[in-house]
Design a protein around this motif. Structure first.
Motif, PDB file in Angstrom:
ATOM      1  N   PRO A  42      32.713  14.289  -5.096  1.00  0.00           N
ATOM      2  CA  PRO A  42      33.005  13.234  -6.079  1.00  0.00           C
ATOM      3  C   PRO A  42      31.731  12.523  -6.530  1.00  0.00           C
ATOM      4  CG  PRO A  42      33.735  12.589  -3.874  1.00  0.00           C
ATOM      5  CD  PRO A  42      33.057  13.921  -3.734  1.00  0.00           C
ATOM      6  N   LEU A  43      31.456  12.573  -7.822  1.00  0.00           N
ATOM      7  CA  LEU A  43      30.286  11.886  -8.368  1.00  0.00           C
ATOM      8  C   LEU A  43      30.633  10.435  -8.654  1.00  0.00           C
ATOM      9  CD1 LEU A  43      28.656  14.091 -11.171  1.00  0.00           C
ATOM     10  CD2 LEU A  43      27.698  13.475  -8.960  1.00  0.00           C
ATOM     11  N   HIS A  44      29.701   9.527  -8.423  1.00  0.00           N
ATOM     12  CA  HIS A  44      29.910   8.147  -8.859  1.00  0.00           C
ATOM     13  C   HIS A  44      30.032   8.127 -10.381  1.00  0.00           C
ATOM     14  CE1 HIS A  44      27.727   6.617  -4.998  1.00  0.00           C
ATOM     15  NE2 HIS A  44      28.965   6.981  -4.770  1.00  0.00           N
ATOM     16  N   GLU A  45      31.030   7.402 -10.857  1.00  0.00           N
ATOM     17  CA  GLU A  45      31.240   7.414 -12.300  1.00  0.00           C
ATOM     18  C   GLU A  45      30.469   6.314 -13.003  1.00  0.00           C
ATOM     19  OE1 GLU A  45      35.402   7.524 -13.029  1.00  0.00           O
ATOM     20  OE2 GLU A  45      35.585   9.486 -12.024  1.00  0.00           O
ATOM     21  N   TRP A  61      20.333   3.830  -8.718  1.00  0.00           N
ATOM     22  CA  TRP A  61      21.477   4.647  -9.127  1.00  0.00           C
ATOM     23  C   TRP A  61      21.682   5.727  -8.084  1.00  0.00           C
ATOM     24  CZ3 TRP A  61      18.540   5.631 -14.294  1.00  0.00           C
ATOM     25  CH2 TRP A  61      18.576   4.458 -15.090  1.00  0.00           C
ATOM     26  N   THR A  62      22.905   5.835  -7.582  1.00  0.00           N
ATOM     27  CA  THR A  62      23.192   6.889  -6.603  1.00  0.00           C
ATOM     28  C   THR A  62      24.263   7.808  -7.164  1.00  0.00           C
ATOM     29  OG1 THR A  62      24.762   5.388  -5.524  1.00  0.00           O
ATOM     30  CG2 THR A  62      22.549   5.503  -4.589  1.00  0.00           C
ATOM     31  N   GLU A  96      23.994  15.630 -13.383  1.00  0.00           N
ATOM     32  CA  GLU A  96      25.326  15.343 -13.914  1.00  0.00           C
ATOM     33  C   GLU A  96      25.617  13.848 -13.920  1.00  0.00           C
ATOM     34  OE1 GLU A  96      28.425  17.872 -12.462  1.00  0.00           O
ATOM     35  OE2 GLU A  96      27.367  19.670 -13.159  1.00  0.00           O
ATOM     36  N   PHE A  97      25.176  13.161 -12.870  1.00  0.00           N
ATOM     37  CA  PHE A  97      25.380  11.712 -12.827  1.00  0.00           C
ATOM     38  C   PHE A  97      24.632  11.049 -13.975  1.00  0.00           C
ATOM     39  CE2 PHE A  97      23.661   7.552 -11.791  1.00  0.00           C
ATOM     40  CZ  PHE A  97      24.829   6.834 -11.611  1.00  0.00           C
ATOM     41  N   TYR A  98      23.363  11.382 -14.132  1.00  0.00           N
ATOM     42  CA  TYR A  98      22.528  10.752 -15.154  1.00  0.00           C
ATOM     43  C   TYR A  98      23.047  11.087 -16.560  1.00  0.00           C
ATOM     44  CZ  TYR A  98      18.308   9.285 -17.643  1.00  0.00           C
ATOM     45  OH  TYR A  98      17.437   8.657 -18.493  1.00  0.00           O
ATOM     46  N   THR A 106      28.880   5.293 -23.433  1.00  0.00           N
ATOM     47  CA  THR A 106      29.048   4.429 -22.274  1.00  0.00           C
ATOM     48  C   THR A 106      28.869   2.959 -22.670  1.00  0.00           C
ATOM     49  OG1 THR A 106      28.327   3.970 -20.030  1.00  0.00           O
ATOM     50  CG2 THR A 106      26.626   4.610 -21.531  1.00  0.00           C
ATOM     51  N   ASP A 107      29.677   2.080 -22.045  1.00  0.00           N
ATOM     52  CA  ASP A 107      29.525   0.673 -22.424  1.00  0.00           C
ATOM     53  C   ASP A 107      28.728  -0.087 -21.361  1.00  0.00           C
ATOM     54  OD1 ASP A 107      31.386   0.777 -20.482  1.00  0.00           O
ATOM     55  OD2 ASP A 107      33.043  -0.018 -21.692  1.00  0.00           O
ATOM     56  N   ASP A 108      28.151   0.648 -20.422  1.00  0.00           N
ATOM     57  CA  ASP A 108      27.301   0.006 -19.428  1.00  0.00           C
ATOM     58  C   ASP A 108      25.916  -0.208 -20.030  1.00  0.00           C
ATOM     59  OD1 ASP A 108      25.712  -0.692 -17.278  1.00  0.00           O
ATOM     60  OD2 ASP A 108      26.878   0.520 -15.872  1.00  0.00           O
ATOM     61  N   SER A 109      25.562  -1.462 -20.234  1.00  0.00           N
ATOM     62  CA  SER A 109      24.338  -1.757 -20.983  1.00  0.00           C
ATOM     63  C   SER A 109      23.086  -1.252 -20.266  1.00  0.00           C
ATOM     64  CB  SER A 109      24.210  -3.258 -21.210  1.00  0.00           C
ATOM     65  OG  SER A 109      24.137  -3.893 -19.959  1.00  0.00           O
TER      66      SER A 109
END
Ligand SMILES: [Zn+2]
Length: 232
Positions: A42-45, A61-62, A96-98, A106-109
């Motif tokens: 499972p990748l961190h989303e 970032w992990t 893949e995470f990056y 993405t709405d993560d600023s």
């Protein structure tokens, strides 16, 4: 020359006979971590909150958790059984995470900077451990990540000044003392005004990343991020 090559081939064939390439998850042959097993990790989303306060690193970032059995085994086999091929699936976790996290939608600023260019620095090993292992696992992972995104890999820009003891078993304060001034910037020209991503296989308290980020910022680096395969 030709003879030497054949000897190597024979050695490799023998090694494969003795230690066949098989998946660490399902024992299927031909890959050290097959696609089917890789996809169960499972990748961190999103950016997982990092519970330790950070002073010099802007963000950590992990990609996934160290508690995952496959991840733990892959890292262990890479570092201690020297199966360098496992750098490939571990770098794929980072890629893949990056890739997901910096997707334009993405709405993560923190990630609204897809176009930001980074220089990639793998966390350096100390000389003693480099001699024992003959390779730096973070550099293998960092190289594959850099190649994928076309970032520059600065493999020798940071060096350890001394052989610091293992961090395992030390608390945060002891880790900080253990690492104090343990890193020097060997190529300050390549660091100045740059945005940097530090790459490593596992992060626990972030003390190592902090100490490197401190040295980088003292040498004029702008943003310093940590991008780590597994969070312990
Ligand atoms: Zn498998």
């Amino acid at each position: 020359m030709k003879f030497k090559l054949n000897i190597n081939k024979i050695i490799n064939a023998t090694l494969i006979l003795l230690f066949p390439i098989e998946c660490i998850g399902c024992n299927k042959e031909d890959a050290y971590l097959c696609d089917k097993c890789f996809l169960t990790i499972p990748l961190h989303e999103k950016v997982e909150p990092f519970e330790h306060p950070l002073q010099y690193v802007d963000e950590i970032w992990t990609a996934t958790d160290y508690q995952n059995n496959l991840v733990q085994t892959a890292i262990h086999h890479l570092k201690f059984r020297h199966i360098k091929e496992l750098a490939q699936p571990l770098s794929r976790l980072l890629i893949e995470f990056y890739d997901n996290a910096t997707r334009p939608a993405t709405d993560d600023s923190r990630f609204a900077t897809r176009d930001l260019r980074y220089s990639i620095i793998p966390v350096p090993l100390n000389k003693k451990r480099l001699l024992e292992r003959d390779f730096n696992q973070s550099e293998l992972i960092g190289k594959l990540f850099s190649d994928y995104f076309g970032f520059e890999l600065l493999a020798d820009a940071v060096k350890r000044t001394r052989n610091t003891p293992h961090q395992v078993g030390l608390n945060k304060k002891q880790r900080q003392t253990n690492l104090k001034d343990a890193f020097i910037i060997t190529k300050p020209d390549l660091i100045k005004n740059e945005n940097i991503i530090l790459i490593d296989d596992v992060v626990t308290t972030g003390s190592t990343l902090e100490e490197i980020a401190k040295a980088l910022k003292e040498n004029g680096a702008q943003r310093v991020m940590g991008l780590i395969a597994a969070k312990d």
